[in-house]
Write an enzyme that holds these catalytic residues in place. Structure first.
Site, PDB file in Angstrom:
ATOM      1  N   HIS A 121       0.811  -1.213   0.000  1.00 43.06           N
ATOM      2  CA  HIS A 121       0.000   0.000   0.000  1.00 43.06           C
ATOM      3  C   HIS A 121       0.848   1.269   0.000  1.00 43.06           C
ATOM      4  O   HIS A 121       1.869   1.361   0.663  1.00 43.06           O
ATOM      5  CB  HIS A 121      -0.940   0.001   1.206  1.00 43.06           C
ATOM      6  N   ASP A 122       0.426   2.231  -0.806  1.00 45.45           N
ATOM      7  CA  ASP A 122       0.983   3.583  -0.852  1.00 45.45           C
ATOM      8  C   ASP A 122       2.378   3.658  -1.458  1.00 45.45           C
ATOM      9  O   ASP A 122       3.023   4.706  -1.383  1.00 45.45           O
ATOM     10  CB  ASP A 122       0.991   4.224   0.542  1.00 45.45           C
ATOM     11  N   GLY A 139       5.077  -1.086   2.794  1.00 49.74           N
ATOM     12  CA  GLY A 139       4.235   0.077   2.570  1.00 49.74           C
ATOM     13  C   GLY A 139       4.995   1.386   2.516  1.00 49.74           C
ATOM     14  O   GLY A 139       6.053   1.538   3.138  1.00 49.74           O
TER      15      GLY A 139
END
Length: 263
Positions: A121-122, A139
């Site tokens: 994520h991200d 992440g």
């Protein structure tokens, strides 16, 4: 519709160009958008708010747009954006972003992503990168243009990897890696500049020589980081043709929050 295999499950709300090819046993969710010329191999799952650009090649068994592997995620409408002309090989996983960051995981244009790669994520990945087999990003990792991650490279969360960096096989990256640097080992340590990669991208001999000198000041002269930054600024002032390269290096060091990898 003739380009969609009859065994594929494509939600009626999916927005896909008429030229998109979707292979057998794929599952494509309702909030997905796919641009012209993209081809998706068999058994691929694309879900969530995923935006895929033009002319991508996505191979079998990939999972794109799955929810973040983050216990704080509570169903927020976050996204995954994939640019144009990327190759994503078998069994790759690219997750949605989280509300705690930009809310979007991004893969830019013209990237070569080999089998079993994970973008958590991200993550924010630039253009023209190469991720060898089983490279893994935790992440919030940022990867600059033209970076090359060797097979089984593992990158700690929140790490920044600069443009034109190359990592060796099984490298463990726990601190930020400045642009142009070769890094290898566990923990990852710098081993010169990525001279061969720079030559392949059109850097001339003089330009590479200045970057070698910059590396020596940063890593080989026993200077503190503050002293090394001052020496790099002096080098920048005397080499107009390399000013942008050195500005990129200095800017990266100044912005580093985890600290740069140093022996």
């Amino acid at each position: 519709m003739s380009l969609i295999h009859p065994t594929a499950i494509v939600d009626s709300k999916t927005q896909i160009d008429s030229s998109v090819r979707i292979g057998p046993f794929c599952v494509i969710g309702p909030e997905v958008q796919i641009g012209a010329g993209t081809e998706i191999g068999p058994h691929v799952c694309v879900q969530g708010r995923t935006r895929i650009g033009r002319d991508n090649q996505i191979h079998a068994y990939c999972s794109l747009g799955g929810i973040p592997q983050d216990k704080k995620y509570a169903g927020e409408p976050t996204e995954l954006h994939i640019g144009d002309r990327n190759t994503i090989r078998e069994y790759c996983t690219l997750n949605l972003g989280t509300a705690q960051d930009a809310g979007v995981t991004r893969l830019g244009d013209d990237n070569w992503v080999m089998a079993y790669v994970h973008l958590a994520h991200d993550c924010q990945v630039g253009n023209h990168t190469v991720f060898a087999n089983s490279a893994q990003l935790a992440g919030h990792v940022h990867v600059g243009d033209w970076a090359v991650l060797g097979g089984y490279t593992g990158v700690h969360q929140f790490v920044q990897i600069g443009a034109h960096v190359m990592t060796g096989i099984s490298s463990v990256v726990t601190q930020d890696v400045p642009p142009f640097v070769l890094l290898a080992g566990n923990p990852g340590a710098p081993h010169g500049i990525n001279a061969e990669g720079l030559r392949r991208r059109g850097f001339d001999v003089a330009r590479i020589a200045v970057l070698r000198e910059a590396y020596r000041k940063l890593y080989r002269q026993g200077l503190s980081l503050q002293q090394a930054v001052a020496a790099l600024a002096e080098l920048q002032a005397t080499h107009a043709s390399s000013r942008e390269d050195l500005a990129q290096l200095l800017g990266f060091i100044a912005a580093s929050k985890r600290g740069i990898a140093r022996p």
